[in-house]
Design a protein around this motif. Structure first.
Motif, mmCIF file in Angstrom:
data_model
loop_
_atom_site.group_PDB
_atom_site.id
_atom_site.type_symbol
_atom_site.label_atom_id
_atom_site.label_comp_id
_atom_site.label_asym_id
_atom_site.label_seq_id
_atom_site.Cartn_x
_atom_site.Cartn_y
_atom_site.Cartn_z
ATOM 1 N N ASP A 1 0.882 -1.141 -0.082
ATOM 2 C CA ASP A 1 0.019 0.021 -0.075
ATOM 3 C C ASP A 1 0.952 1.448 0.013
ATOM 4 O O ASP A 1 1.939 1.347 0.882
ATOM 5 C CB ASP A 1 -0.879 -0.136 1.227
ATOM 6 N N LEU A 2 0.608 2.144 -0.801
ATOM 7 C CA LEU A 2 1.462 3.329 -0.877
ATOM 8 C C LEU A 2 1.129 4.403 0.293
ATOM 9 O O LEU A 2 0.153 4.203 0.859
ATOM 10 C CB LEU A 2 0.698 4.185 -2.144
ATOM 11 N N ASP A 3 2.198 4.975 0.880
ATOM 12 C CA ASP A 3 2.200 5.943 2.083
ATOM 13 C C ASP A 3 1.777 7.132 1.640
ATOM 14 O O ASP A 3 2.347 7.899 0.801
ATOM 15 C CB ASP A 3 3.366 5.727 2.697
ATOM 16 N N HIS A 4 0.695 7.723 2.462
ATOM 17 C CA HIS A 4 0.233 9.066 2.219
ATOM 18 C C HIS A 4 -0.232 9.480 0.841
ATOM 19 O O HIS A 4 0.132 10.358 0.330
ATOM 20 C CB HIS A 4 1.387 10.078 2.745
ATOM 21 N N PHE A 5 -0.802 8.479 0.321
ATOM 22 C CA PHE A 5 -1.105 8.764 -1.346
ATOM 23 C C PHE A 5 -1.962 9.944 -1.512
ATOM 24 O O PHE A 5 -2.094 10.526 -2.399
ATOM 25 C CB PHE A 5 -1.667 7.542 -1.927
ATOM 26 N N LYS A 6 -2.904 10.073 -0.296
ATOM 27 C CA LYS A 6 -3.920 11.073 -0.440
ATOM 28 C C LYS A 6 -3.501 12.326 -0.435
ATOM 29 O O LYS A 6 -3.856 13.185 -1.272
ATOM 30 C CB LYS A 6 -4.879 10.898 0.846
ATOM 31 N N ASN B 1 -2.454 13.131 -4.149
ATOM 32 C CA ASN B 1 -3.335 13.549 -4.815
ATOM 33 C C ASN B 1 -3.805 14.671 -4.582
ATOM 34 O O ASN B 1 -3.999 15.649 -5.415
ATOM 35 C CB ASN B 1 -4.724 12.611 -4.667
ATOM 36 N N HIS C 1 -5.154 14.269 -9.483
ATOM 37 C CA HIS C 1 -5.201 13.019 -9.936
ATOM 38 C C HIS C 1 -4.469 12.437 -10.927
ATOM 39 O O HIS C 1 -4.024 11.171 -10.841
ATOM 40 C CB HIS C 1 -6.770 12.897 -9.923
ATOM 41 N N ASP D 1 -2.409 9.239 -10.475
ATOM 42 C CA ASP D 1 -2.530 7.818 -11.776
ATOM 43 C C ASP D 1 -1.227 7.567 -11.994
ATOM 44 O O ASP D 1 -0.888 6.436 -12.305
ATOM 45 C CB ASP D 1 -3.436 8.507 -12.808
ATOM 46 N N LEU E 1 0.736 5.544 -9.477
ATOM 47 C CA LEU E 1 0.316 4.452 -9.587
ATOM 48 C C LEU E 1 1.068 3.433 -10.773
ATOM 49 O O LEU E 1 1.186 2.298 -10.297
ATOM 50 C CB LEU E 1 -1.389 4.287 -9.566
ATOM 51 N N ARG F 1 -3.771 -5.105 -8.691
ATOM 52 C CA ARG F 1 -4.366 -3.852 -8.140
ATOM 53 C C ARG F 1 -5.851 -4.234 -7.517
ATOM 54 O O ARG F 1 -6.657 -4.586 -8.495
ATOM 55 C CB ARG F 1 -4.212 -2.617 -9.263
ATOM 56 N N GLY G 1 -7.801 1.464 -5.633
ATOM 57 C CA GLY G 1 -7.288 2.362 -4.873
ATOM 58 C C GLY G 1 -5.768 2.268 -4.842
ATOM 59 O O GLY G 1 -5.256 2.095 -6.011
ATOM 60 N N GLU G 2 -5.096 2.525 -3.819
ATOM 61 C CA GLU G 2 -3.521 2.273 -3.891
ATOM 62 C C GLU G 2 -2.983 0.946 -3.304
ATOM 63 O O GLU G 2 -1.774 1.134 -2.838
ATOM 64 C CB GLU G 2 -2.894 3.600 -3.407
ATOM 65 N N LYS H 1 1.841 0.086 8.833
ATOM 66 C CA LYS H 1 1.331 1.508 8.713
ATOM 67 C C LYS H 1 1.745 2.293 10.033
ATOM 68 O O LYS H 1 2.090 3.165 10.354
ATOM 69 C CB LYS H 1 -0.101 1.670 8.079
ATOM 70 N N ARG I 1 5.278 3.269 8.690
ATOM 71 C CA ARG I 1 5.155 3.136 7.267
ATOM 72 C C ARG I 1 6.537 2.756 6.783
ATOM 73 O O ARG I 1 7.520 2.847 7.439
ATOM 74 C CB ARG I 1 4.613 4.301 6.709
HETATM 75 N N1 LIG Z 1 -4.989 9.267 -8.651
HETATM 76 C C1 LIG Z 1 -5.889 8.160 -8.022
HETATM 77 N N2 LIG Z 1 -6.200 8.080 -6.682
HETATM 78 C C2 LIG Z 1 -6.783 7.384 -6.175
HETATM 79 C C3 LIG Z 1 -7.217 5.974 -7.128
HETATM 80 N N3 LIG Z 1 -8.093 5.170 -6.120
HETATM 81 C C4 LIG Z 1 -7.754 5.750 -5.078
HETATM 82 N N4 LIG Z 1 -7.204 6.841 -4.845
HETATM 83 C C5 LIG Z 1 -7.000 7.861 -3.944
HETATM 84 O O1 LIG Z 1 -6.115 7.063 -3.070
HETATM 85 C C6 LIG Z 1 -6.155 7.718 -1.710
HETATM 86 C C7 LIG Z 1 -6.113 6.858 -0.682
HETATM 87 O O2 LIG Z 1 -5.933 7.444 0.511
HETATM 88 P P1 LIG Z 1 -5.842 6.813 1.855
HETATM 89 O O3 LIG Z 1 -6.785 5.628 2.052
HETATM 90 O O4 LIG Z 1 -6.283 7.915 3.131
HETATM 91 O O5 LIG Z 1 -4.525 6.262 1.943
HETATM 92 P P2 LIG Z 1 -3.202 7.106 2.393
HETATM 93 O O6 LIG Z 1 -3.416 8.529 2.076
HETATM 94 O O7 LIG Z 1 -2.152 6.210 1.286
HETATM 95 O O8 LIG Z 1 -2.695 6.734 3.570
HETATM 96 P P3 LIG Z 1 -1.811 5.503 4.327
HETATM 97 O O9 LIG Z 1 -2.487 4.563 3.433
HETATM 98 O O10 LIG Z 1 -2.482 5.492 5.665
HETATM 99 O O11 LIG Z 1 -0.485 5.808 4.187
HETATM 100 C C8 LIG Z 1 -7.493 8.517 -1.787
HETATM 101 O O12 LIG Z 1 -7.111 9.802 -1.893
HETATM 102 C C9 LIG Z 1 -8.148 8.041 -3.171
HETATM 103 O O13 LIG Z 1 -9.004 9.210 -3.651
HETATM 104 C C10 LIG Z 1 -6.882 6.287 -8.507
HETATM 105 O O14 LIG Z 1 -7.182 5.303 -9.331
HETATM 106 N N5 LIG Z 1 -6.284 7.396 -9.003
#
Ligand SMILES: Nc1nc2c(ncn2[C@@H]2O[C@H](COP(=O)(O)OP(=O)(O)OP(=O)(O)O)[C@@H](O)[C@H]2O)c(=O)[nH]1
Length: 395
Positions: free
Chosen positions: A272-277, A280, A285, A289, A292, A311, A314-315, A382, A386
């Motif tokens: 799982d990616l760290d702090h992906f939100k 974004n 986005h 992408d 990813l 996949r 999500g991430e 996590k 992380r």
């Molecule tokens: N760009 C993009 N973003 C995506 C996709 N699917 C999910 N996301 C985003 O991935 C993010 C996942 O956020 P979180 O579940 O809070 O996870 P995180 O920010 O990586 O935090 P941790 O996992 O706790 O490190 C959200 O902002 C979703 O909108 C996608 O196909 N493309």
């Protein structure tokens, strides 16, 4: 009165021509409607569809030849029939070339049409010679079909539909070649190809039948290609190109049966990616992408050919490692983390991942059971800060 055995095999050429022309028209419509629905996926159907329409127009012109009063309208109908048939066979070549991803040979197509029509007109109007005309048409058709035959054997995949098309188009090329030689060596007795004559009968029947069969074979290839594309779509993630959940389940089940039989291990990795939100939110986005896609590439490159990456939305990525126990899974996980540091695209924001690793500990454990344990290990990674790897606890 019951017909004698000889009558059973008598062919009425006009009826035969009418039937095959009608069937070619129907086939043309099928090809066109498929083209409308799948023009992006399967190429060449539109050319084949138009080619079959030309065959229809050619057949109608031939039929008109015998019906029109006077010499010149008849000759005009014959010329038109030849023009349409040159187009029809030529278009099938262009369609087959496009189907196999080649650039259509427009120069060859127009060149053969022009030379063919000039020769046809010469041997019809200036120095009438039916045999020479048929030979010229047969040579043109031989070239058009040979190109398709070469492509079908060279580019075709190993499937019945592709082999069927290759065999048919080769047979058709040889048939028109034979037609060319017989036209030059056997005396052409009549100008009207609709008049019954043994040789004309055989070749007309064969040509009508083969045109339809070739269209059927081309359709079969198109359907096979479509099947492959739909299968790929239903098992792969469109963004990253790796497996989706459905594709993953298929491969997992296959591996589980095979490895279980031999008592060999199977490991799973949840990544799982760290702090992906935050990525974004900060970069948008589109960049998210691209991150990813880059992660999917890096994971794929770190694996063996027998490993699978998917996949799950999500991430989150899941990796299936057949015939691997914890030490190898750990090694792969570290290789992925290392590649994220050293092989990352500079244009993208830096990224880290957290990884949970689990191995089937008993034959009874289900995929869901193993996934629960691996996910728990991932959450622990996590929680513990992380950018790290954690092993799943025993069930
Ligand atoms: N760009 C993009 N973003 C995506 C996709 N699917 C999910 N996301 C985003 O991935 C993010 C996942 O956020 P979180 O579940 O809070 O996870 P995180 O920010 O990586 O935090 P941790 O996992 O706790 O490190 C959200 O902002 C979703 O909108 C996608 O196909 N493309």
């Amino acid at each position: 009165m019951t017909p004698g055995p000889a009558l059973l095999f008598q062919l009425d050429l006009r009826t035969l021509l009418l039937m095959s022309v009608a069937m070619s028209g129907g086939m043309s419509m099928v090809m066109y409607s498929l083209h409308r629905s799948f023009r992006g996926e399967v190429r060449g159907l539109n050319r084949w569809s138009l080619g079959l329409l030309c065959v229809v127009a050619g057949g109608v012109s031939f039929a008109l030849n015998g019906q029109l009063p006077g010499v010149w309208p008849g000759k005009a109908a014959l010329l038109a029939a030849n023009a349409f048939l040159f187009w029809g066979v030529g278009l099938s070549m262009l369609g087959t070339q496009e189907f196999f991803g080649r650039r259509p040979s427009w120069g060859l197509f127009h060149g053969i049409w022009l030379v063919g029509m000039l020769l046809t007109a010469w041997w019809m109007l200036v120095q009438p010679h039916l045999g020479a005309r048929i030979a010229a048409f047969s040579l043109a058709a031989f070239i058009f079909y040979s190109v398709q035959s070469w492509l079908a054997w060279r580019e075709g995949v190993r499937h019945f539909s592709y082999c069927f098309f290759a065999v048919l188009v080769t047979a058709q090329a040889l048939t028109v070649l034979a037609r060319m030689f017989t036209a030059l060596t056997v005396d052409a007795v009549t100008e009207d190809v609709l008049v019954n004559g043994a040789l004309v009968n055989v070749f007309m029947a064969l040509a009508s039948f083969m045109t339809l069969m070739l269209a059927v074979a081309f359709l079969m290839m198109a359907m096979r290609r479509l099947q492959g594309i739909l299968e790929e779509r239903s098992t792969h993630d469109p963004l990253t190109g790796v497996l989706n959940r459905r594709g993953f389940d298929i491969f997992y089940n296959k591996q589980r049966v095979q490895l279980g039989r031999d008592g060999r291990p199977l490991s799973l990795m949840s990544i799982d990616l760290d702090h992906f939100k935050a990525i974004n939110d900060r970069y948008g986005h589109v960049v998210g992408d691209r991150v990813l896609v880059q992660i999917a590439n890096i994971i794929s490159q770190a694996l063996r050919e027998s490993d699978y990456v998917a996949r799950f939305g999500g991430e989150e990525f899941v990796v299936l490692l057949p015939d691997a126990e914890v030490p190898r899974a750990m090694m792969v996980a570290e290789r992925i983390r290392e590649a994220l540091r050293t092989g990352w695209d500079d244009q993208l924001p830096p990224c880290t991942v957290s990884i949970g690793i689990g191995t089937h500990l008993s034959r009874e454990e289900t995929l869901d059971g193993l996934m629960d344990r691996t996910d728990a290990a991932l959450y622990r990674a996590k929680e513990n800060g992380r950018d790290r790897v954690e092993l799943a606890a025993a069930p």
